[in-house]
Motif scaffolding. Sequence first.
Motif, PDB file in Angstrom:
ATOM      1  N   ILE A 105      27.191   0.062  13.951  1.00  0.00           N
ATOM      2  CA  ILE A 105      28.230   0.983  13.510  1.00  0.00           C
ATOM      3  C   ILE A 105      27.613   2.141  12.738  1.00  0.00           C
ATOM      4  O   ILE A 105      28.099   3.278  12.796  1.00  0.00           O
ATOM      5  CB  ILE A 105      29.252   0.224  12.634  1.00  0.00           C
ATOM      6  N   GLU A 106      26.512   1.869  12.040  1.00  0.00           N
ATOM      7  CA  GLU A 106      25.824   2.892  11.251  1.00  0.00           C
ATOM      8  C   GLU A 106      24.981   3.842  12.084  1.00  0.00           C
ATOM      9  O   GLU A 106      24.285   4.706  11.532  1.00  0.00           O
ATOM     10  CB  GLU A 106      24.930   2.222  10.201  1.00  0.00           C
ATOM     11  N   GLN A 107      25.045   3.728  13.431  1.00  0.00           N
ATOM     12  CA  GLN A 107      24.216   4.547  14.324  1.00  0.00           C
ATOM     13  C   GLN A 107      25.099   5.288  15.338  1.00  0.00           C
ATOM     14  O   GLN A 107      25.102   4.973  16.524  1.00  0.00           O
ATOM     15  CB  GLN A 107      23.187   3.666  15.042  1.00  0.00           C
ATOM     16  N   PRO A 108      25.833   6.300  14.900  1.00  0.00           N
ATOM     17  CA  PRO A 108      26.700   7.047  15.822  1.00  0.00           C
ATOM     18  C   PRO A 108      25.893   7.814  16.870  1.00  0.00           C
ATOM     19  O   PRO A 108      24.831   8.373  16.569  1.00  0.00           O
ATOM     20  CB  PRO A 108      27.460   8.003  14.902  1.00  0.00           C
ATOM     21  N   ASP A 109      26.410   7.858  18.089  1.00  0.00           N
ATOM     22  CA  ASP A 109      25.705   8.515  19.194  1.00  0.00           C
ATOM     23  C   ASP A 109      25.943  10.021  19.187  1.00  0.00           C
ATOM     24  O   ASP A 109      27.085  10.490  19.048  1.00  0.00           O
ATOM     25  CB  ASP A 109      26.178   7.939  20.529  1.00  0.00           C
ATOM     26  N   LEU A 110      24.864  10.754  19.390  1.00  0.00           N
ATOM     27  CA  LEU A 110      24.961  12.196  19.540  1.00  0.00           C
ATOM     28  C   LEU A 110      25.577  12.544  20.894  1.00  0.00           C
ATOM     29  O   LEU A 110      25.431  11.798  21.874  1.00  0.00           O
ATOM     30  CB  LEU A 110      23.579  12.838  19.423  1.00  0.00           C
ATOM     31  N   ASN A 111      26.230  13.690  20.956  1.00  0.00           N
ATOM     32  CA  ASN A 111      26.880  14.152  22.177  1.00  0.00           C
ATOM     33  C   ASN A 111      25.970  15.128  22.908  1.00  0.00           C
ATOM     34  O   ASN A 111      25.956  16.327  22.615  1.00  0.00           O
ATOM     35  CB  ASN A 111      28.208  14.821  21.832  1.00  0.00           C
ATOM     36  N   PHE A 112      25.216  14.633  23.871  1.00  0.00           N
ATOM     37  CA  PHE A 112      24.270  15.469  24.601  1.00  0.00           C
ATOM     38  C   PHE A 112      24.956  16.411  25.585  1.00  0.00           C
ATOM     39  O   PHE A 112      24.297  17.263  26.177  1.00  0.00           O
ATOM     40  CB  PHE A 112      23.232  14.599  25.312  1.00  0.00           C
ATOM     41  N   HIS A 113      26.264  16.297  25.758  1.00  0.00           N
ATOM     42  CA  HIS A 113      26.986  17.281  26.558  1.00  0.00           C
ATOM     43  C   HIS A 113      27.155  18.589  25.793  1.00  0.00           C
ATOM     44  O   HIS A 113      27.546  19.608  26.382  1.00  0.00           O
ATOM     45  CB  HIS A 113      28.364  16.736  26.949  1.00  0.00           C
ATOM     46  N   ASN A 114      26.850  18.582  24.512  1.00  0.00           N
ATOM     47  CA  ASN A 114      26.941  19.771  23.659  1.00  0.00           C
ATOM     48  C   ASN A 114      25.578  20.456  23.626  1.00  0.00           C
ATOM     49  O   ASN A 114      24.582  19.867  23.185  1.00  0.00           O
ATOM     50  CB  ASN A 114      27.371  19.353  22.255  1.00  0.00           C
ATOM     51  N   GLU A 115      25.491  21.687  24.076  1.00  0.00           N
ATOM     52  CA  GLU A 115      24.226  22.409  24.151  1.00  0.00           C
ATOM     53  C   GLU A 115      23.588  22.577  22.785  1.00  0.00           C
ATOM     54  O   GLU A 115      22.351  22.565  22.660  1.00  0.00           O
ATOM     55  CB  GLU A 115      24.440  23.774  24.803  1.00  0.00           C
ATOM     56  N   ILE A 148       4.438   9.289  18.154  1.00  0.00           N
ATOM     57  CA  ILE A 148       5.424   8.805  17.201  1.00  0.00           C
ATOM     58  C   ILE A 148       6.734   8.499  17.907  1.00  0.00           C
ATOM     59  O   ILE A 148       7.031   9.058  18.960  1.00  0.00           O
ATOM     60  CB  ILE A 148       5.658   9.812  16.052  1.00  0.00           C
ATOM     61  N   ASP A 149       7.486   7.586  17.305  1.00  0.00           N
ATOM     62  CA  ASP A 149       8.782   7.197  17.841  1.00  0.00           C
ATOM     63  C   ASP A 149       9.804   8.290  17.557  1.00  0.00           C
ATOM     64  O   ASP A 149       9.922   8.748  16.413  1.00  0.00           O
ATOM     65  CB  ASP A 149       9.234   5.898  17.170  1.00  0.00           C
ATOM     66  N   LEU A 150      10.537   8.710  18.578  1.00  0.00           N
ATOM     67  CA  LEU A 150      11.638   9.642  18.399  1.00  0.00           C
ATOM     68  C   LEU A 150      12.941   8.965  18.829  1.00  0.00           C
ATOM     69  O   LEU A 150      13.061   8.525  19.979  1.00  0.00           O
ATOM     70  CB  LEU A 150      11.432  10.910  19.218  1.00  0.00           C
ATOM     71  N   VAL A 151      13.877   8.890  17.907  1.00  0.00           N
ATOM     72  CA  VAL A 151      15.175   8.260  18.163  1.00  0.00           C
ATOM     73  C   VAL A 151      16.187   9.388  18.296  1.00  0.00           C
ATOM     74  O   VAL A 151      16.731   9.875  17.306  1.00  0.00           O
ATOM     75  CB  VAL A 151      15.556   7.313  17.020  1.00  0.00           C
ATOM     76  N   LEU A 152      16.425   9.829  19.504  1.00  0.00           N
ATOM     77  CA  LEU A 152      17.251  11.013  19.739  1.00  0.00           C
ATOM     78  C   LEU A 152      18.660  10.693  20.207  1.00  0.00           C
ATOM     79  O   LEU A 152      19.542  11.552  20.122  1.00  0.00           O
ATOM     80  CB  LEU A 152      16.581  11.926  20.765  1.00  0.00           C
ATOM     81  N   SER A 153      18.907   9.502  20.706  1.00  0.00           N
ATOM     82  CA  SER A 153      20.227   9.211  21.264  1.00  0.00           C
ATOM     83  C   SER A 153      21.285   9.076  20.181  1.00  0.00           C
ATOM     84  O   SER A 153      22.471   9.295  20.438  1.00  0.00           O
ATOM     85  CB  SER A 153      20.194   7.933  22.109  1.00  0.00           C
ATOM     86  N   HIS A 154      20.866   8.727  18.971  1.00  0.00           N
ATOM     87  CA  HIS A 154      21.813   8.505  17.882  1.00  0.00           C
ATOM     88  C   HIS A 154      21.117   8.823  16.557  1.00  0.00           C
ATOM     89  O   HIS A 154      19.891   8.923  16.491  1.00  0.00           O
ATOM     90  CB  HIS A 154      22.309   7.059  17.877  1.00  0.00           C
ATOM     91  N   THR A 155      21.908   8.976  15.506  1.00  0.00           N
ATOM     92  CA  THR A 155      21.373   9.178  14.161  1.00  0.00           C
ATOM     93  C   THR A 155      21.942   8.101  13.245  1.00  0.00           C
ATOM     94  O   THR A 155      22.732   7.249  13.662  1.00  0.00           O
ATOM     95  CB  THR A 155      21.757  10.554  13.590  1.00  0.00           C
ATOM     96  N   SER A 156      21.580   8.180  11.988  1.00  0.00           N
ATOM     97  CA  SER A 156      22.261   7.391  10.962  1.00  0.00           C
ATOM     98  C   SER A 156      23.626   8.013  10.672  1.00  0.00           C
ATOM     99  O   SER A 156      23.813   9.230  10.824  1.00  0.00           O
ATOM    100  CB  SER A 156      21.425   7.374   9.683  1.00  0.00           C
TER     101      SER A 156
END
Length: 561
Positions: free
Chosen positions: A174-184, A105-113
């Motif tokens: 714009i509707e896809q903000p990036d998650l901060n992977f520097h945060n554990e 399955i596709d996992l979209v982890l770099s950003h969310t809605s």
Amino acid sequence: MTNTRTQSIDRDWWRGAVIYEIYPRSFQDSNGDGIGDLAGITSRLPYVAELGVDAIWIAPFMRSPMADFGYDVADYRDVDPQFGTLADFDALVSRAHDLGLKVMIDLVLSHTSNQHPWFAESRRDRHNARADWYVWADAKPDGSPPSNWLSNFGGSAWEWDAGRGQYYLHNFLIEQPDLNFHNEEVVQAVLDVVRFWLDRGVDGFRLDTANFYFHDAELRDNPPLPTELQNERLAPRDRPYNWQEHCYDKNRPENLDFLRRFRALLDEYPAATAVGEVGELIHGTALMAEYTGGGDRLHMCYAFDLLNTALPTVADIRTVIEEFERAATDGWACWAFSNHDVVRHASRWAKDRTDGAAILRLAAAILLTLRGSVCLYQGEELGQTEADIAFADIVDPWGKRYWPTIKGRDGCRTPMVWSEALPHGGFTTATAKPWLPVPAEHLPLAVERQAQHDDSLLACYRTLLAWRRTLPALVKGSIQFLDLHPQVLAFERRHGDECLLVAFNLAGGQPLEVDLTPTLVERLQEDLTSPVLHGRLDQQRLSLPPHSGLIARLAYGTDHP
């Protein structure tokens, strides 16, 4: 739900596997709303199994507001109602496993809605529990964005949030903000998502934008693309995003540690695997090698080197494969010619050509004999072309924004055609309106029609896939290219005690007669050519009609690693 399957486990099943990509909105509608769904996929799994592939990859089906049609996830642990329920997904997995198919399955982890609860909390203020879960930054003193980073969809990758008084990063919409992977805490949260789906029985993942997880913590500006790389293929004038060297907004070295943690989690399960999408043209093969090397990162990766080209030459194909092989001494690639993001290769390579059908057969044979795993995109085996979608029917935000210069991705996402006689090609009911129109020119390509003819493209794929399974060297073997003729793509594949000569005529519609070297003549044992390839071995010479190929068994030589 835990994974309790007890059948014999092949942890190496992914190596050389053929993976069939299903875009769920466009595969099969089971409830008459004009949108494909999980139950529809389940009903068509016997067709996929009969095709002869090893696994399916299902594009995003998780809960989403659909700004980017599922690549904007609002809940990682639920199915969007358009596609069904978790029970529907469980039924799909069960049926696939009964048919011998793995499920990825596709996992979209770099950003969310921006509708994800995580983001709703994060944007509330600068002091909440998830304040640092996304990439927030202050404006420069003049009010401009923190860096020169650009969005894949055009314009700045930074969007001002008036409530929080900061910019947030969005590498896509714009509707896809990036998650901060520097945060554990973020890293742990996404790994928990991975575990959730593994526990539901999935066999692996396709990782969307796998090179986008980390950004430069200092938010340094990207430099311009080096002058020598500024050409229309790598940096087209309608794509300013490609005018930068993306060394700070993606492709960060910190990514490797995350991939190791991701792989360690997968290794806790019997035979879980992953293929990473590397969204990079300039350094794609190098990143593929880096991300799959060492045995502790991703199992396989793909980039876009063969996904956006015109009809390739021998040099085009050989250069990409050899670059990867040199860089990835212990890595593994996954090759594809089409997917849900690019113009279908039936149009890129064969549109308006009288020999188009032969070119598509040749493309299938090349893809299924190169070293690496393979992704086939739904409808590729039918020869579905890029659809010409009217502006009124465009739904892709990229196409809406840049029409008509860029028409977006809708043309490669139109519904699968199952029956020429049924309304909408059998994709949905007669009274429903498909979410994208079914082109009239696709109807004669329908599964039902092609299945009746032994000389159809569908029959060609079925034959090649069945044949590939009988030749381990084509599945898992090494590769070494041969210089037989400037317009012949030729290579050896070796695995165990099996050694094969593979040759294809890429002379643009001209027949070729190619004399073999004395060494190859001595090693020749038998011609294994399938009826769909049409090349012939005549003593010391290869006879290759236009767009044909040949496979022969060789005795081992001493000049191959």
